[in-house]
Design a protein around this motif. Structure first.
Motif, PDB file in Angstrom:
ATOM      1  N   ALA A  29      29.906  47.463  45.390  1.00 56.58           N
ATOM      2  CA  ALA A  29      29.250  46.311  46.017  1.00 56.58           C
ATOM      3  C   ALA A  29      29.499  45.044  45.204  1.00 56.58           C
ATOM      4  N   LEU A  30      29.379  45.159  43.905  1.00 55.75           N
ATOM      5  CA  LEU A  30      29.545  43.988  43.040  1.00 55.75           C
ATOM      6  C   LEU A  30      30.987  43.501  42.987  1.00 55.75           C
ATOM      7  N   THR A  31      31.916  44.415  42.970  1.00 60.68           N
ATOM      8  CA  THR A  31      33.309  44.012  42.772  1.00 60.68           C
ATOM      9  C   THR A  31      34.057  43.778  44.084  1.00 60.68           C
ATOM     10  N   GLU A  32      33.687  44.544  45.128  1.00 56.14           N
ATOM     11  CA  GLU A  32      34.469  44.453  46.360  1.00 56.14           C
ATOM     12  C   GLU A  32      33.666  44.008  47.575  1.00 56.14           C
ATOM     13  N   GLY A  33      32.354  44.130  47.470  1.00 54.72           N
ATOM     14  CA  GLY A  33      31.525  43.728  48.603  1.00 54.72           C
ATOM     15  C   GLY A  33      30.830  44.902  49.267  1.00 54.72           C
ATOM     16  N   LEU A  34      29.707  44.633  49.891  1.00 55.37           N
ATOM     17  CA  LEU A  34      28.900  45.682  50.513  1.00 55.37           C
ATOM     18  C   LEU A  34      29.623  46.362  51.660  1.00 55.37           C
ATOM     19  N   ARG A 110      27.854  36.338  44.492  1.00 51.64           N
ATOM     20  CA  ARG A 110      28.608  36.793  45.662  1.00 51.64           C
ATOM     21  C   ARG A 110      27.837  37.891  46.380  1.00 51.64           C
ATOM     22  N   ASN A 114      26.549  38.007  50.158  1.00 48.06           N
ATOM     23  CA  ASN A 114      26.943  39.151  50.966  1.00 48.06           C
ATOM     24  C   ASN A 114      25.727  39.812  51.609  1.00 48.06           C
TER      25      ASN A 114
ATOM     26  N   HIS B 117      30.764  33.988  53.214  1.00 50.81           N
ATOM     27  CA  HIS B 117      30.964  35.382  52.806  1.00 50.81           C
ATOM     28  C   HIS B 117      32.297  35.919  53.290  1.00 50.81           C
ATOM     29  N   ARG B 120      35.795  35.442  51.816  1.00 51.76           N
ATOM     30  CA  ARG B 120      36.208  36.248  50.666  1.00 51.76           C
ATOM     31  C   ARG B 120      37.365  37.157  51.026  1.00 51.76           C
ATOM     32  N   TYR B 121      37.378  37.599  52.273  1.00 56.98           N
ATOM     33  CA  TYR B 121      38.388  38.566  52.695  1.00 56.98           C
ATOM     34  C   TYR B 121      39.469  37.952  53.579  1.00 56.98           C
TER      35      TYR B 121
END
Lengths: 247, 247
Positions: A29-34, A110, A114, B117, B120-121
């Motif tokens: 979650a912290l590095t790539e997202g939920l 972030r 998110n 958000h 980010r991607y």
DNA sequence: GATGCTATTGAGTGTGCGACCAATAAGCAA
DNA sequence: TTGCTTATTGGTCGCACACTCAATAGCATC
């Protein structure tokens, strides 16, 4: 018999395994997202099969909420430790701002962004976000209240002050995450400046050590006063990985 | 022959169709979120086949960016119209805050959160977000600069002031979107209060018509005054649909 | 009214997702 | 050692997604 080699199994206690899963999910979650918390992704992280994750979390949404809660709780703990207050409330707040406006907080901000967005679609996460907001607000207003008791701060409503401070920090986070880098110090200064105003402190009272240049010329129009005493806490740099596309 | 009835086709000029698609996507983005901009969803909205959307936007990511840009541009136009300034900069800003902290801005603030958000991607969206930030910042700092010229405002750096104001507004938006309703006026007041401080205005100078109680006493330590009366600038109520789960 | 251009369709491909479940083996207790 | 509980696996299902492309029909033009 047969050629198909059976996978080696590592059997752990449910409690351990569950904690392991939540930990891995929080890291993702912290590095790539939920959104990257998927059965397959977490399973890969732990070198197990996706079915196992499903076994512990029949609904992925619950894991997502748990992961966010875990990460947010941990961050709050390092941000505003509840235990032995080794410094004055003012020093605490100075460290708080130093970290929240620094690079060490990037992943966390972030993540907040998110979570706030995603909680629009996921009720369970939404409740967790509300819980965390309550915790953060409570912890920060606690520090403020202590400061008020000691005569360091002056405000009528510590909770209101806390909310306003958190609002500014989140605002900075949102902007910082979009831009390529962080905002210049003149912008991030807004956070501490807001707090100083809310708490009846002189300009620069909560300034970050690094920003100790010419306090007073920077903030707004005010030709201020106090020199910012240097609170000595520099946040560590977090290891960040490149992002992945979740869709 | 055969029983399969052929679908009736409506043939339009590429320009019209394209605009139609972007419009539909912008509407979906505002009401349901950028993740809900899918070939199927937009096609359904326009009563055409998904393939047609693909024809105009071979990569959906481009449509997403376009939809966000369209919605954001439109909002900025009603927020800070560039044309004939019918009022003083101060009046302009007061209306600006009235709207940005009111319910009419809910969808838009959600959209900003969403876009920040998602960018980010999605690189294309990311660039669009940066463009829009630039536009909003430019427009707002323009109003501020005009105010400074006229002697209404006092600030060293209009752009810096604009950024700080936008940061606070985004912070409020993020928090408001998570909680069940909007923040109480005591919190939203933070936006105008920040602006007043940045621009050397007396407390309450930018207060919403409703909140115009006792200017000068309100901002920090003082008990807020007036009950909300009917604001002069009342935003129209946007039709909102229940959210859909994008995954 | 016939003709040609092209906007639009219909059908299909491949991918990743959450969820489900019977079979299996790890390791504790007898 | 034997047996039993259960943590873990492997396989599968259905769904939604973006994207591709030959075939088709709307419509302006002649």
């Amino acid at each position: 018999m047969t050629s198909s080699v059976q996978r080696k199994r590592v059997r752990k206690s449910p409690d351990d395994r569950r904690a392991e899963i939540v930990g891995a999910a929080a890291e993702v979650a912290l590095t790539e997202g939920l959104e990257c918390i998927t059965l397959r992704r977490i399973a890969e992280q732990l070198d197990v099969r996706p079915g196992l994750i499903s076994h512990y979390f029949p609904a992925v949404e619950d894991l997502v909420a748990e992961a966010f809660g875990s990460a947010a709780t941990a961050e709050l703990e390092t941000l505003l430790p509840v235990g032995p207050r080794d410094g004055s409330p003012q020093e605490h707040l100075a460290r708080f701002f130093a970290r929240t406006t620094g690079p060490a907080y990037d992943d966390m901000s972030r993540l907040w962004l998110n979570a706030r967005h995603l909680s629009r679609y996921r009720p369970v996460l939404r409740d967790r976000v509300l819980d965390q907001e309550k915790d953060w607000r409570g912890r920060l207003s606690g520090v403020i209240a202590t400061g008020v008791e000691r005569g360091e701060f002056r405000t009528e409503d510590p909770v209101l002050a806390a909310v306003r401070i958190l609002v500014v920090i989140d605002g900075l986070a949102g902007h910082a995450n979009t831009g390529l880098g962080n905002h210049p110090a003149t912008v991030t200064r807004l956070a501490a400046a807001t707090a100083e105003r809310e708490l009846g402190l002189p300009d620069g009272a909560l300034a970050t050590p690094a920003a100790t240049g010419e306090p007073g010329t920077a903030t707004t129009l005010a030709p201020p006063a106090a020199e910012p005493a240097a609170p000595a806490v520099e946040p560590e740099a977090p290891a960040t990985e490149p992002d992945a596309e979740p869709s």
